[in-house]
Motif scaffolding. Structure first.
Motif, PDB file in Angstrom:
ATOM      1  N   ASP A   1      -1.142  11.258  -7.714  1.00  0.00           N
ATOM      2  CA  ASP A   1      -2.105  12.076  -6.974  1.00  0.00           C
ATOM      3  C   ASP A   1      -1.373  13.043  -6.045  1.00  0.00           C
ATOM      4  O   ASP A   1      -0.602  12.637  -5.178  1.00  0.00           O
ATOM      5  N   LYS A   2      -1.609  14.340  -6.220  1.00  0.00           N
ATOM      6  CA  LYS A   2      -0.941  15.371  -5.417  1.00  0.00           C
ATOM      7  C   LYS A   2      -1.426  15.393  -3.969  1.00  0.00           C
ATOM      8  O   LYS A   2      -0.788  15.983  -3.112  1.00  0.00           O
ATOM      9  N   HIS A   3      -2.554  14.761  -3.697  1.00  0.00           N
ATOM     10  CA  HIS A   3      -3.116  14.768  -2.351  1.00  0.00           C
ATOM     11  C   HIS A   3      -2.553  13.658  -1.463  1.00  0.00           C
ATOM     12  O   HIS A   3      -2.864  13.597  -0.285  1.00  0.00           O
ATOM     13  N   VAL A   4      -1.734  12.800  -2.037  1.00  0.00           N
ATOM     14  CA  VAL A   4      -1.123  11.719  -1.262  1.00  0.00           C
ATOM     15  C   VAL A   4       0.011  12.303  -0.424  1.00  0.00           C
ATOM     16  O   VAL A   4       0.865  13.025  -0.933  1.00  0.00           O
ATOM     17  N   ASP A   5      -0.009  12.012   0.850  1.00  0.00           N
ATOM     18  CA  ASP A   5       1.040  12.470   1.766  1.00  0.00           C
ATOM     19  C   ASP A   5       2.258  11.562   1.585  1.00  0.00           C
ATOM     20  O   ASP A   5       2.324  10.463   2.141  1.00  0.00           O
ATOM     21  N   LYS A   6       3.225  12.023   0.809  1.00  0.00           N
ATOM     22  CA  LYS A   6       4.399  11.208   0.461  1.00  0.00           C
ATOM     23  C   LYS A   6       5.265  10.909   1.690  1.00  0.00           C
ATOM     24  O   LYS A   6       5.816   9.814   1.809  1.00  0.00           O
TER      25      LYS A   6
ATOM     26  N   ARG B   1       0.834  -1.216   0.000  1.00  0.00           N
ATOM     27  CA  ARG B   1       0.000   0.000   0.000  1.00  0.00           C
ATOM     28  C   ARG B   1       0.864   1.260   0.000  1.00  0.00           C
ATOM     29  O   ARG B   1       0.618   2.200  -0.750  1.00  0.00           O
ATOM     30  N   ALA B   2       1.896   1.262   0.839  1.00  0.00           N
ATOM     31  CA  ALA B   2       2.773   2.434   0.930  1.00  0.00           C
ATOM     32  C   ALA B   2       3.507   2.664  -0.387  1.00  0.00           C
ATOM     33  O   ALA B   2       3.644   3.802  -0.844  1.00  0.00           O
ATOM     34  N   LYS B   3       3.962   1.593  -0.996  1.00  0.00           N
ATOM     35  CA  LYS B   3       4.673   1.715  -2.274  1.00  0.00           C
ATOM     36  C   LYS B   3       3.742   2.286  -3.354  1.00  0.00           C
ATOM     37  O   LYS B   3       4.148   3.149  -4.137  1.00  0.00           O
ATOM     38  N   MET B   4       2.483   1.826  -3.374  1.00  0.00           N
ATOM     39  CA  MET B   4       1.516   2.356  -4.343  1.00  0.00           C
ATOM     40  C   MET B   4       1.275   3.849  -4.108  1.00  0.00           C
ATOM     41  O   MET B   4       1.193   4.623  -5.061  1.00  0.00           O
ATOM     42  N   ARG B   5       1.173   4.255  -2.839  1.00  0.00           N
ATOM     43  CA  ARG B   5       0.964   5.679  -2.534  1.00  0.00           C
ATOM     44  C   ARG B   5       2.167   6.509  -2.969  1.00  0.00           C
ATOM     45  O   ARG B   5       2.010   7.609  -3.492  1.00  0.00           O
ATOM     46  N   LEU B   6       3.370   5.984  -2.755  1.00  0.00           N
ATOM     47  CA  LEU B   6       4.570   6.722  -3.162  1.00  0.00           C
ATOM     48  C   LEU B   6       4.653   6.879  -4.678  1.00  0.00           C
ATOM     49  O   LEU B   6       5.147   7.892  -5.173  1.00  0.00           O
ATOM     50  N   GLU B   7       4.179   5.891  -5.406  1.00  0.00           N
ATOM     51  CA  GLU B   7       4.237   5.925  -6.870  1.00  0.00           C
ATOM     52  C   GLU B   7       3.038   6.637  -7.489  1.00  0.00           C
ATOM     53  O   GLU B   7       3.013   6.872  -8.692  1.00  0.00           O
TER      54      GLU B   7
END
Length: 147
Positions: free
Chosen positions: A108-113, A99-105
Motif C-alpha cells: 500500500d503506497k499510503h502507508v507511512d514507511k 503491526r509495524a512489520k506488516m506496515r513495512l511489508e
C-alpha cells in the motif's frame, strides 16, 4: 558528587532527583554524564538510559528520541517518550512490532514507511530492554524478533 537530573516529556515530569550519573544513548553512541560535566546539548536516539541515583541504585529507562542539555552542574532530558523498564508491557511491544512489520511489508503506497520504521525500532528497543533486565525470562520468540 550528586547533581540534579530532570527528565521531561510533553505530557509529564518523569524524573526529578539528584543523581551520581546518567548514561544516555547519544546519536554518536552512549555517553555518561557525571557531576561537573562540560556544557553540552546532544541528540538522543532510542535505547537504554541508566541512572545511578543518590542511593547508588541503578534505574533503567527505555527512551525513544529526544535531547539532553547539561550545564551549570545539572542535566535535563527532554524525551519524545520514555518509560521505566519495569513499566514495559512486553506483550504490547510484541504486538507493536508485528503491526509495524506488516506496515513495512505492505504494498500500500499510503502507508507511512518512515513512521512504521520508527514504530518497529521503538518496539525492538522495548523488547530488548525487557529481556536485558529480565534475563531469567526465556522468550525465544521475542529474541527471534531482535535478529
Amino acid at each position: 558528587m550528586l547533581y540534579p537530573l530532570s527528565i521531561l516529556t510533553s505530557e509529564k515530569n518523569v524524573f526529578n532527583e539528584d543523581v551520581y550519573s546518567v548514561n544516555v544513548p547519544g546519536a554518536d553512541g552512549y555517553f555518561e554524564v557525571l557531576a561537573h560535566h562540560a556544557t553540552v546539548i546532544a541528540l538522543l536516539q532510542p535505547g537504554k538510559l541508566t541512572i545511578i541515583n543518590k542511593d547508588h541504585q541503578k534505574l533503567y529507562f527505555g527512551i525513544t528520541t529526544g535531547f539532553i542539555e547539561v550545564s551549570h552542574n545539572s542535566a535535563t532530558i527532554i524525551a519524545d517518550a520514555i518509560e521505566s523498564v519495569q513499566e514495559i508491557d512486553v506483550e504490547r511491544a510484541k504486538q507493536s512490532y508485528e503491526r509495524a512489520k506488516m506496515r513495512l511489508e505492505s504494498p500500500d503506497k499510503h502507508v507511512d514507511k518512515e513512521r512504521a520504521k520508527r514504530s518497529l525500532n521503538r518496539a525492538k528497543n522495548r523488547i530488548k530492554l525487557f529481556l536485558e533486565i529480565h534475563p531469567q525470562v526465556s522468550f525465544i520468540p521475542l529474541k527471534a524478533l531482535l535478529i
